[in-house]
Motif scaffolding. Structure first.
Motif, PDB file in Angstrom:
ATOM      1  N   SER A  22      17.232  23.967 -29.904  1.00  0.00           N
ATOM      2  CA  SER A  22      18.060  25.163 -29.954  1.00  0.00           C
ATOM      3  C   SER A  22      19.445  24.837 -30.502  1.00  0.00           C
ATOM      4  O   SER A  22      19.919  23.716 -30.404  1.00  0.00           O
ATOM      5  N   PHE A  23      20.085  25.853 -31.101  1.00  0.00           N
ATOM      6  CA  PHE A  23      21.447  25.681 -31.588  1.00  0.00           C
ATOM      7  C   PHE A  23      22.158  27.030 -31.553  1.00  0.00           C
ATOM      8  O   PHE A  23      21.522  28.082 -31.525  1.00  0.00           O
ATOM      9  N   THR A  24      23.481  26.984 -31.531  1.00  0.00           N
ATOM     10  CA  THR A  24      24.309  28.176 -31.479  1.00  0.00           C
ATOM     11  C   THR A  24      25.140  28.280 -32.744  1.00  0.00           C
ATOM     12  O   THR A  24      25.703  27.290 -33.202  1.00  0.00           O
ATOM     13  N   VAL A  25      25.203  29.487 -33.297  1.00  0.00           N
ATOM     14  CA  VAL A  25      26.033  29.769 -34.461  1.00  0.00           C
ATOM     15  C   VAL A  25      27.048  30.817 -34.035  1.00  0.00           C
ATOM     16  O   VAL A  25      26.676  31.831 -33.450  1.00  0.00           O
ATOM     17  N   ARG A  26      28.317  30.559 -34.306  1.00  0.00           N
ATOM     18  CA  ARG A  26      29.361  31.502 -33.947  1.00  0.00           C
ATOM     19  C   ARG A  26      29.895  32.157 -35.211  1.00  0.00           C
ATOM     20  O   ARG A  26      30.297  31.481 -36.145  1.00  0.00           O
ATOM     21  N   MET A  27      29.884  33.506 -35.216  1.00  0.00           N
ATOM     22  CA  MET A  27      30.356  34.272 -36.371  1.00  0.00           C
ATOM     23  C   MET A  27      31.409  35.260 -35.876  1.00  0.00           C
ATOM     24  O   MET A  27      31.060  36.349 -35.415  1.00  0.00           O
ATOM     25  N   GLY A  28      32.664  34.866 -35.919  1.00  0.00           N
ATOM     26  CA  GLY A  28      33.742  35.731 -35.445  1.00  0.00           C
ATOM     27  C   GLY A  28      33.655  35.953 -33.957  1.00  0.00           C
ATOM     28  O   GLY A  28      33.720  35.021 -33.171  1.00  0.00           O
ATOM     29  N   LYS A  29      33.441  37.207 -33.545  1.00  0.00           N
ATOM     30  CA  LYS A  29      33.372  37.546 -32.127  1.00  0.00           C
ATOM     31  C   LYS A  29      31.949  37.525 -31.581  1.00  0.00           C
ATOM     32  O   LYS A  29      31.713  37.923 -30.455  1.00  0.00           O
ATOM     33  N   ARG A  30      31.005  37.076 -32.373  1.00  0.00           N
ATOM     34  CA  ARG A  30      29.604  37.068 -31.957  1.00  0.00           C
ATOM     35  C   ARG A  30      29.031  35.658 -31.963  1.00  0.00           C
ATOM     36  O   ARG A  30      29.465  34.797 -32.716  1.00  0.00           O
ATOM     37  N   GLU A  31      28.029  35.441 -31.099  1.00  0.00           N
ATOM     38  CA  GLU A  31      27.282  34.185 -31.066  1.00  0.00           C
ATOM     39  C   GLU A  31      25.813  34.492 -31.283  1.00  0.00           C
ATOM     40  O   GLU A  31      25.307  35.507 -30.815  1.00  0.00           O
ATOM     41  N   LEU A  32      25.138  33.617 -31.972  1.00  0.00           N
ATOM     42  CA  LEU A  32      23.715  33.729 -32.202  1.00  0.00           C
ATOM     43  C   LEU A  32      23.087  32.416 -31.747  1.00  0.00           C
ATOM     44  O   LEU A  32      23.384  31.362 -32.305  1.00  0.00           O
ATOM     45  N   LEU A  33      22.247  32.491 -30.725  1.00  0.00           N
ATOM     46  CA  LEU A  33      21.529  31.324 -30.219  1.00  0.00           C
ATOM     47  C   LEU A  33      20.111  31.390 -30.755  1.00  0.00           C
ATOM     48  O   LEU A  33      19.436  32.417 -30.623  1.00  0.00           O
ATOM     49  N   VAL A  34      19.654  30.315 -31.375  1.00  0.00           N
ATOM     50  CA  VAL A  34      18.314  30.237 -31.940  1.00  0.00           C
ATOM     51  C   VAL A  34      17.553  29.149 -31.199  1.00  0.00           C
ATOM     52  O   VAL A  34      18.033  28.019 -31.083  1.00  0.00           O
ATOM     53  N   CYS A  35      16.373  29.499 -30.665  1.00  0.00           N
ATOM     54  CA  CYS A  35      15.555  28.511 -29.955  1.00  0.00           C
ATOM     55  C   CYS A  35      14.093  28.938 -30.019  1.00  0.00           C
ATOM     56  O   CYS A  35      13.771  30.036 -30.448  1.00  0.00           O
ATOM     57  N   ARG A  36      13.229  28.062 -29.578  1.00  0.00           N
ATOM     58  CA  ARG A  36      11.816  28.414 -29.468  1.00  0.00           C
ATOM     59  C   ARG A  36      11.623  29.224 -28.205  1.00  0.00           C
ATOM     60  O   ARG A  36      12.273  28.967 -27.199  1.00  0.00           O
ATOM     61  N   ASP A  37      10.742  30.203 -28.247  1.00  0.00           N
ATOM     62  CA  ASP A  37      10.489  31.043 -27.081  1.00  0.00           C
ATOM     63  C   ASP A  37       9.687  30.249 -26.057  1.00  0.00           C
ATOM     64  O   ASP A  37       8.650  29.673 -26.379  1.00  0.00           O
ATOM     65  N   PHE A  38      10.168  30.205 -24.836  1.00  0.00           N
ATOM     66  CA  PHE A  38       9.521  29.421 -23.797  1.00  0.00           C
ATOM     67  C   PHE A  38       8.997  30.293 -22.659  1.00  0.00           C
ATOM     68  O   PHE A  38       8.358  29.802 -21.745  1.00  0.00           O
ATOM     69  N   ARG A  39       9.261  31.601 -22.704  1.00  0.00           N
ATOM     70  CA  ARG A  39       8.846  32.473 -21.605  1.00  0.00           C
ATOM     71  C   ARG A  39       7.442  33.026 -21.809  1.00  0.00           C
ATOM     72  O   ARG A  39       7.033  33.305 -22.923  1.00  0.00           O
ATOM     73  N   LYS A  40       6.731  33.189 -20.707  1.00  0.00           N
ATOM     74  CA  LYS A  40       5.422  33.832 -20.757  1.00  0.00           C
ATOM     75  C   LYS A  40       5.652  35.337 -20.729  1.00  0.00           C
ATOM     76  O   LYS A  40       6.317  35.846 -19.846  1.00  0.00           O
ATOM     77  N   ARG A  41       5.134  36.035 -21.693  1.00  0.00           N
ATOM     78  CA  ARG A  41       5.304  37.480 -21.793  1.00  0.00           C
ATOM     79  C   ARG A  41       4.055  38.164 -21.231  1.00  0.00           C
ATOM     80  O   ARG A  41       2.945  37.806 -21.589  1.00  0.00           O
ATOM     81  N   PHE A  42       4.253  39.114 -20.346  1.00  0.00           N
ATOM     82  CA  PHE A  42       3.150  39.813 -19.695  1.00  0.00           C
ATOM     83  C   PHE A  42       2.864  41.160 -20.346  1.00  0.00           C
ATOM     84  O   PHE A  42       2.390  42.080 -19.705  1.00  0.00           O
ATOM     85  N   TYR A  43       3.150  41.271 -21.626  1.00  0.00           N
ATOM     86  CA  TYR A  43       2.892  42.487 -22.374  1.00  0.00           C
ATOM     87  C   TYR A  43       2.521  42.095 -23.806  1.00  0.00           C
ATOM     88  O   TYR A  43       2.743  40.967 -24.224  1.00  0.00           O
ATOM     89  N   ALA A  44       1.941  43.033 -24.511  1.00  0.00           N
ATOM     90  CA  ALA A  44       1.544  42.774 -25.901  1.00  0.00           C
ATOM     91  C   ALA A  44       2.797  42.663 -26.773  1.00  0.00           C
ATOM     92  O   ALA A  44       3.647  43.539 -26.761  1.00  0.00           O
ATOM     93  N   VAL A  45       2.915  41.576 -27.500  1.00  0.00           N
ATOM     94  CA  VAL A  45       4.078  41.313 -28.340  1.00  0.00           C
ATOM     95  C   VAL A  45       3.726  41.589 -29.790  1.00  0.00           C
ATOM     96  O   VAL A  45       2.654  41.201 -30.265  1.00  0.00           O
ATOM     97  N   ASN A  46       4.631  42.253 -30.488  1.00  0.00           N
ATOM     98  CA  ASN A  46       4.459  42.504 -31.914  1.00  0.00           C
ATOM     99  C   ASN A  46       4.379  41.155 -32.633  1.00  0.00           C
ATOM    100  O   ASN A  46       5.204  40.287 -32.400  1.00  0.00           O
ATOM    101  N   PRO A  47       3.414  40.936 -33.516  1.00  0.00           N
ATOM    102  CA  PRO A  47       3.255  39.621 -34.147  1.00  0.00           C
ATOM    103  C   PRO A  47       4.366  39.231 -35.113  1.00  0.00           C
ATOM    104  O   PRO A  47       4.538  38.051 -35.398  1.00  0.00           O
ATOM    105  N   VAL A  48       5.146  40.182 -35.624  1.00  0.00           N
ATOM    106  CA  VAL A  48       6.177  39.846 -36.610  1.00  0.00           C
ATOM    107  C   VAL A  48       7.562  39.808 -35.982  1.00  0.00           C
ATOM    108  O   VAL A  48       8.239  38.784 -36.019  1.00  0.00           O
ATOM    109  N   ILE A  49       8.011  40.914 -35.405  1.00  0.00           N
ATOM    110  CA  ILE A  49       9.354  40.975 -34.820  1.00  0.00           C
ATOM    111  C   ILE A  49       9.334  41.867 -33.584  1.00  0.00           C
ATOM    112  O   ILE A  49       8.686  42.911 -33.570  1.00  0.00           O
TER     113      ILE A  49
END
Length: 72
Positions: free
Chosen positions: A18-45
């Protein structure tokens, strides 16, 4: 570099890809998803509110999690 406040909130202390990118007043954290989802997830976004108020989670290809928040 991972912001320590984000690490404790999202349980990312042990996420080496994972890594964090800071753009002005916002932060974007990018990582691999590690949570188990108990609902149907859209395959693209999939968009959802974050764990805390003011966070937006975007799941790409069921694998990559982008967490957008205000910078601290």
């Amino acid at each position: 570099m991972i912001n320590s406040s984000l690490s404790s909130r999202f349980g990312l202390e042990y996420m080496p890809t994972s890594f964090t990118v800071r753009m002005g007043k916002r932060e974007l954290l990018v990582c691999r998803d590690f949570r188990k989802r108990f609902y149907a997830v859209n395959p693209v976004i999939e968009c959802d509110t974050g764990v805390q108020a003011g966070h937006l989670e975007i799941l790409l290809c069921r694998r990559w999690l982008l967490i957008m928040s205000k910078a601290h």
